[in-house]
Design a protein around this motif. Structure first.
Motif, PDB file in Angstrom:
ATOM      1  N   ARG A  38       0.833  -1.210   0.000  1.00  0.00           N
ATOM      2  CA  ARG A  38       0.000   0.000   0.000  1.00  0.00           C
ATOM      3  C   ARG A  38       0.866   1.258   0.000  1.00  0.00           C
ATOM      4  O   ARG A  38       0.520   2.247  -0.651  1.00  0.00           O
ATOM      5  CB  ARG A  38      -0.974  -0.011   1.176  1.00  0.00           C
ATOM      6  CG  ARG A  38      -0.351   0.039   2.563  1.00  0.00           C
ATOM      7  CD  ARG A  38      -1.387  -0.210   3.643  1.00  0.00           C
ATOM      8  NE  ARG A  38      -0.840  -0.072   4.986  1.00  0.00           N
ATOM      9  CZ  ARG A  38      -0.123  -1.011   5.599  1.00  0.00           C
ATOM     10  NH1 ARG A  38       0.153  -2.136   4.974  1.00  0.00           N
ATOM     11  NH2 ARG A  38       0.321  -0.824   6.829  1.00  0.00           N
ATOM     12  N   ALA A  42       1.314   4.200  -2.911  1.00  0.00           N
ATOM     13  CA  ALA A  42       1.348   5.638  -2.617  1.00  0.00           C
ATOM     14  C   ALA A  42       2.552   6.305  -3.279  1.00  0.00           C
ATOM     15  O   ALA A  42       2.444   7.405  -3.834  1.00  0.00           O
ATOM     16  CB  ALA A  42       1.374   5.872  -1.108  1.00  0.00           C
ATOM     17  N   TRP A 191      -7.694   5.308  -3.185  1.00  0.00           N
ATOM     18  CA  TRP A 191      -7.698   5.404  -1.718  1.00  0.00           C
ATOM     19  C   TRP A 191      -8.988   4.893  -1.111  1.00  0.00           C
ATOM     20  O   TRP A 191      -9.050   4.659   0.099  1.00  0.00           O
ATOM     21  CB  TRP A 191      -7.381   6.841  -1.307  1.00  0.00           C
ATOM     22  CG  TRP A 191      -6.133   7.287  -1.998  1.00  0.00           C
ATOM     23  CD1 TRP A 191      -5.973   8.339  -2.843  1.00  0.00           C
ATOM     24  CD2 TRP A 191      -4.863   6.632  -1.951  1.00  0.00           C
ATOM     25  NE1 TRP A 191      -4.693   8.385  -3.327  1.00  0.00           N
ATOM     26  CE2 TRP A 191      -3.993   7.350  -2.795  1.00  0.00           C
ATOM     27  CE3 TRP A 191      -4.374   5.509  -1.287  1.00  0.00           C
ATOM     28  CZ2 TRP A 191      -2.660   6.979  -2.995  1.00  0.00           C
ATOM     29  CZ3 TRP A 191      -3.061   5.133  -1.471  1.00  0.00           C
ATOM     30  CH2 TRP A 191      -2.216   5.862  -2.314  1.00  0.00           C
ATOM     31  N   TRP A 194      -7.439   1.219  -0.977  1.00  0.00           N
ATOM     32  CA  TRP A 194      -6.110   0.924  -0.480  1.00  0.00           C
ATOM     33  C   TRP A 194      -5.777   1.579   0.873  1.00  0.00           C
ATOM     34  O   TRP A 194      -4.801   1.198   1.512  1.00  0.00           O
ATOM     35  CB  TRP A 194      -5.048   1.378  -1.495  1.00  0.00           C
ATOM     36  CG  TRP A 194      -4.841   0.415  -2.623  1.00  0.00           C
ATOM     37  CD1 TRP A 194      -5.356   0.493  -3.895  1.00  0.00           C
ATOM     38  CD2 TRP A 194      -4.053  -0.786  -2.600  1.00  0.00           C
ATOM     39  NE1 TRP A 194      -4.943  -0.573  -4.661  1.00  0.00           N
ATOM     40  CE2 TRP A 194      -4.129  -1.381  -3.895  1.00  0.00           C
ATOM     41  CE3 TRP A 194      -3.281  -1.419  -1.627  1.00  0.00           C
ATOM     42  CZ2 TRP A 194      -3.480  -2.563  -4.228  1.00  0.00           C
ATOM     43  CZ3 TRP A 194      -2.627  -2.606  -1.954  1.00  0.00           C
ATOM     44  CH2 TRP A 194      -2.732  -3.166  -3.234  1.00  0.00           C
ATOM     45  N   ALA A 195      -6.514   2.593   1.303  1.00  0.00           N
ATOM     46  CA  ALA A 195      -6.120   3.369   2.485  1.00  0.00           C
ATOM     47  C   ALA A 195      -6.970   3.020   3.706  1.00  0.00           C
ATOM     48  O   ALA A 195      -8.143   3.407   3.776  1.00  0.00           O
ATOM     49  CB  ALA A 195      -6.228   4.867   2.194  1.00  0.00           C
ATOM     50  N   ARG A 200      -4.960   7.136   6.316  1.00  0.00           N
ATOM     51  CA  ARG A 200      -5.341   7.949   5.164  1.00  0.00           C
ATOM     52  C   ARG A 200      -4.508   9.213   5.047  1.00  0.00           C
ATOM     53  O   ARG A 200      -4.121   9.623   3.948  1.00  0.00           O
ATOM     54  CB  ARG A 200      -6.826   8.314   5.257  1.00  0.00           C
ATOM     55  CG  ARG A 200      -7.747   7.190   4.875  1.00  0.00           C
ATOM     56  CD  ARG A 200      -9.199   7.512   5.164  1.00  0.00           C
ATOM     57  NE  ARG A 200     -10.062   6.404   4.775  1.00  0.00           N
ATOM     58  CZ  ARG A 200     -11.334   6.303   5.127  1.00  0.00           C
ATOM     59  NH1 ARG A 200     -11.884   7.239   5.897  1.00  0.00           N
ATOM     60  NH2 ARG A 200     -12.056   5.274   4.720  1.00  0.00           N
ATOM     61  N   CYS A 204      -2.321   9.462   1.621  1.00  0.00           N
ATOM     62  CA  CYS A 204      -2.757  10.496   0.674  1.00  0.00           C
ATOM     63  C   CYS A 204      -1.733  11.629   0.588  1.00  0.00           C
ATOM     64  O   CYS A 204      -1.516  12.187  -0.487  1.00  0.00           O
ATOM     65  CB  CYS A 204      -4.122  11.046   1.086  1.00  0.00           C
ATOM     66  SG  CYS A 204      -5.468   9.855   0.875  1.00  0.00           S
TER      67      CYS A 204
END
Length: 499
Positions: A38, A42, A191, A194-195, A200, A204
């Motif tokens: 993850r 990002a 997101w 995946w977040a 987050r 992000c």
């Protein structure tokens, strides 16, 4: 060494195996933290944003070399502090003559330059919302991949388009904006899948900070490339980088943890279980009426718009302001203009860590979102207003520019990801739409800025900066009063009855 996150099953929550709930409880497991899939997603998205915004912002630094500056001499007010060696007007004129031999120079007025700046932004405004919606339909990987290769090829076409005429240049940048808007809006769907909620802010922020790194890199090396090879090579080099990014994106990015071939089961289970109950079991139409009536949604969107006004003022006009006030040559302009964005990139990465740290200390989500948004708005807006009053000092001006631009990204884990809080089910569409709405400021800023600067250079900057301060403050107040971070009623799953 990888950091680890403790995963413990909670009372009544089902465990997930390959995306499907089971009744079997598993003992606590450790899942990878920083060295994980993850976080890899990002960082790849960080590189994607780096590419897209670098291609978007190239013209901010090359414009200094593309225009005949002798036709629009800046109005200086007699600086009382001597510029550092190498930043004087004689070298600026000498560099301009040197550049004109390597690349064409155009007689564009400040207003024409403003139109060129804004031409790429129309597509950005129009396509971020549809991009977020389409990503949910056809997949983020495919949609953003198309946007990346399209924007990169069009970047390579900009120098010949400028030679053909202003209309060709504007058309090329307008189509490029459609591609870039699709890429920005489409990536927001990642997101949703995946977040985990408690990560987050940092995930992000890592992804969004790529935009700032793109601006920093273009401003840092754009002047050097223009000075040594000619301004067209800035477009050629970053267009080529975009093609490389497109290849990496196709190989490494997948739409969700379930479809990723290399993710481990513990991390997959951790992500899927943390996002449990956030998505509909079957597809439902967008609650358009509920969205239009939602004050939290409107306050988030308007605050993003007004904050982006401030950000775009820095992105578009930092090189022009430095050139106007101090008459530096393009190489040194690039170094000076890039410095604020280096600070901004660093703070942008740390801002997400701060937000998640505050959450871990039992601050409410809405409090955290408002704190970081305030930190990213009030100090930069105040410092930008002070710029015209310190223009006699080179060091103070650069310091204020660096701090004001550098602090702006603190808002990234605030208002910009608030849609994940209030409507996780529709977050990709809402984040794309709100960012597209916010990006309308990128169209308005150069037009308004060109109007002010075309009237009077010295007072034009002062009035333009005061306007930016007022707009930013207005949006922040709206978000502080009406912003929420709990799932709104219209965003909850609705029971579908069948006859």
């Amino acid at each position: 060494m990888a950091t680890m996150v403790e995963l413990s099953p909670t009372g009544e929550q089902s465990d997930y195996v390959l995306g499907k709930p089971t009744d079997k409880k598993t003992p606590p497991q450790k899942v990878p933290g920083l060295c994980s899939v993850r976080y890899g997603i990002a960082f790849i998205t960080h590189f994607c944003n780096f590419t897209l915004l670098a291609q978007n912002a190239i013209i901010s630094i090359t414009m200094v070399a593309m225009v005949n500056s002798t036709d629009h001499a800046p109005h200086l007010n007699g600086s009382s502090e001597e510029l550092p060696a190498g930043l004087n007007g004689d070298k600026h004129e000498e560099a301009s003559k040197h550049l004109s031999v390597k690349a064409p120079v155009y007689n564009w007025s400040p207003q024409t330059q403003g139109i060129i700046f804004s031409s790429v932004q129309y597509g950005m405004v129009l396509m971020q919302g549809p991009g977020g919606y389409l990503a949910g339909k056809i997949g983020t990987k495919k949609l953003v991949g198309i946007a990346l290769i399209g924007s990169s090829l069009l970047t390579l076409c900009i120098p010949p388009a400028a030679n053909l005429g202003l209309a060709y240049l504007l058309a090329t940048r307008a189509i490029q904006g459609l591609m870039q808007g699709t890429g920005y809006g489409g990536q927001m769907a990642l997101w949703q899948r995946w977040a985990p909620p408690n990560e987050r802010g940092r995930l992000c922020s890592i992804a969004l900070s790529g935009m700032i790194l793109g601006i920093f890199t273009v401003l840092l090396v754009g002047g050097v490339i223009s000075n040594s090879l000619g301004w067209p090579f800035v477009f050629y080099i970053f267009g080529g980088i975009g093609v490389v990014c497109w290849i990496l994106w196709l190989i490494l990015v997948y739409d969700d943890p379930v479809s990723h071939p290399w993710i481990g089961d513990p991390e997959k289970e951790y992500i899927l279980s943390s996002l449990d109950h956030q998505f509909s079991s079957e597809e439902q139409p967008l609650p358009v009426k509920g969205m239009l009536r939602s004050l939290p949604l409107w306050s988030m969107s308007l605050c993003a718009l007004t904050h982006q006004w401030l950000v775009n003022t820095f992105v578009i006009y930092t090189p022009t302001y430095i050139s106007s006030v101090f008459q530096v040559n393009i190489r040194d302009n690039g170094f000076l203009s890039s410095l604020p964005f280096l600070v901004a990139w660093t703070i942008g990465m740390l801002g997400g860590q701060l937000a998640d740290f505050l959450l871990s200390k039992n601050f409410s989500v809405v409090t955290v979102r408002k704190i970081v948004t305030t930190l990213g708005t009030i100090p930069p807006a105040t410092l930008i207003v002070a710029l015209p009053y310190v223009r006699s000092s080179f060091i103070t001006t650069v310091t204020f520019l660096t701090l004001s631009c550098g602090i702006c990204p603190m808002s990234q884990p605030g208002v910009y990801i608030n849609a994940l809080d209030i409507a996780p089910r529709y977050a990709s569409f809402l984040m794309g739409t709100s960012r597209g709405f916010a990006h309308s400021s990128a169209v308005l800023v150069p037009i308004v800025g060109g109007f002010f600067l075309n009237q009077d250079s010295e007072f034009g900057w002062r009035n333009f900066f005061f306007l930016s301060f007022a707009i930013s403050l207005f949006g922040l107040i709206l978000f502080l009063v009406f912003g929420k971070a709990d799932v709104q009623e219209w965003a909850r799953e609705r029971k579908v009855t069948r006859l």
